[in-house]
Design a protein around this motif. Structure first.
Motif, short mmCIF file in Angstrom:
data_model
loop_
_atom_site.label_atom_id
_atom_site.label_comp_id
_atom_site.label_asym_id
_atom_site.label_seq_id
_atom_site.Cartn_x
_atom_site.Cartn_y
_atom_site.Cartn_z
N ALA A 96 -9.88 9.69 -4.50
CA ALA A 96 -8.28 9.59 -4.34
C ALA A 96 -7.85 10.97 -4.55
O ALA A 96 -6.82 11.41 -4.04
CB ALA A 96 -7.72 8.56 -5.00
N GLU A 133 -6.21 1.45 1.92
CA GLU A 133 -4.97 0.72 1.66
C GLU A 133 -5.18 -0.67 1.05
O GLU A 133 -4.29 -1.36 0.27
CB GLU A 133 -4.14 0.30 3.08
N ALA A 164 0.75 -1.24 0.18
CA ALA A 164 0.08 0.20 0.07
C ALA A 164 0.77 1.35 0.05
O ALA A 164 0.54 2.15 -0.82
CB ALA A 164 -0.72 -0.03 1.20
N ARG A 185 -5.58 -3.35 -6.32
CA ARG A 185 -5.18 -2.66 -7.57
C ARG A 185 -3.66 -3.05 -7.95
O ARG A 185 -3.59 -3.15 -9.16
CB ARG A 185 -5.68 -1.11 -7.62
N GLU A 186 -2.75 -2.69 -7.01
CA GLU A 186 -1.43 -3.07 -7.30
C GLU A 186 -0.94 -4.66 -7.75
O GLU A 186 -0.36 -4.70 -8.67
CB GLU A 186 -0.66 -2.60 -6.14
N ARG A 239 -5.95 -0.27 -2.52
CA ARG A 239 -4.75 -0.23 -3.10
C ARG A 239 -4.03 -1.46 -3.50
O ARG A 239 -3.25 -1.54 -4.65
CB ARG A 239 -3.80 0.82 -2.48
#
Length: 209
Positions: free
Chosen positions: A183, A113, A33, A119-120, A116
Motif C-alpha cells: 500500500a 477495497e 473503502a 480493516r476499517e 480496506r
C-alpha cells in the motif's frame, strides 16, 4: 475501483429485493473503502447507490448493525471463495499453508477495497451502533484458521513442534506487513512477495531432522 459484483443470495427474497440488497452492500463497500468507516453514513450510501431515500436501507437491513453484518459477511465470503478457487482439491498441509499465504496477499492486490473495508470495520469495532460480532470475528477469524491448519499439520507429522498459536499470529502479521508495504509502495510484485513469504514459512514450520 473494483467492487464486489456478486452478493450471496438470501433465501426468501425476490429477485428485485436481492438486487436492491446487493446494490446497497456494494455501495456501502465502496463508500467505506473511499471515505473510511466514520465518514460513511446512510446519506452517503444513498447518494452512491442512487436511492430515493435512506429509508430503503433501513427497510432491507433494519439498522446500521444489520448493514455492517451484511457487508462483513459478503467481504469474508468473497475472500473465502478466492482462496477456495486457488486451493481446490489440495489436501497436503504444506500446500494448503502456501495457498493461504499467497492468496491472502494476492486477494489484497486484486481486491484492495475489500481489504480496506474489513480493516476499517475491525478498527471501529467499538462503534455502539455497529455489528457487535464484527470485532471478535475479524480479529480471530484468520489467525484461528491458520492455527487450526498448523495443528492439523502437526498431528499428521507434516509440521514440526512449535507453538501453533504464536506461529499463526506471526504468519498473519507477516501477511498484514506485506499488504501494508504494498500500500505504501505499489511498485514491487506483490505475488512474488507472497511466494517468498510462503517459502520462508514453509521452511520455518517443517519438521526438524
Amino acid at each position: 475501483m473494483q467492487i464486489i459484483d456478486e452478493v450471496q443470495p438470501d433465501l426468501g427474497l425476490s429477485p428485485a429485493e436481492q438486487a436492491r440488497r446487493s446494490q446497497i452492500i456494494a455501495a456501502t463497500l465502496a463508500t467505506i473503502a473511499e471515505l473510511g468507516y466514520r465518514r460513511t453514513s446512510f446519506a452517503r450510501i444513498k447518494e452512491r447507490a442512487g436511492l430515493s431515500s435512506t429509508r430503503l436501507i433501513g427497510y432491507h437491513f433494519g439498522t446500521k448493525a444489520g448493514l455492517i453484518q451484511a457487508v462483513v459477511t459478503t467481504a469474508l465470503g468473497m475472500r473465502d471463495r478466492y482462496l477456495e478457487e486457488r486451493a481446490a482439491g489440495t489436501t497436503d498441509r504444506t500446500a494448503m499453508l502456501r495457498a493461504l499465504i499467497e492468496t491472502e496477499i494476492e486477494f489484497a492486490r486484486d481486491h484492495p477495497e475489500c481489504v480496506r473495508v474489513l480493516r476499517e470495520v475491525a478498527a471501529h469495532a467499538d462503534d455502539p451502533d455497529g455489528w457487535p460480532v464484527a470485532g471478535p470475528l475479524l480479529s480471530g477469524f484468520r489467525t484461528g484458521r491458520i492455527e487450526r491448519l498448523l495443528k492439523q499439520g502437526q498431528a499428521e507429522g507434516a509440521f514440526g513442534d512449535f507453538p501453533a498459536d504464536i506461529a499463526a499470529r506471526t504468519i498473519a502479521q507477516s501477511i498484514d506487513g506485506a499488504i501494508d508495504a504494498h500500500a505504501g509502495n505499489p511498485g514491487p510484485d506483490l505475488a512474488a512477495y507472497g511466494r517468498q513469504l510462503a517459502d520462508f514459512f514453509e521452511q520455518a514450520v517443517a519438521p526438524k531432522p
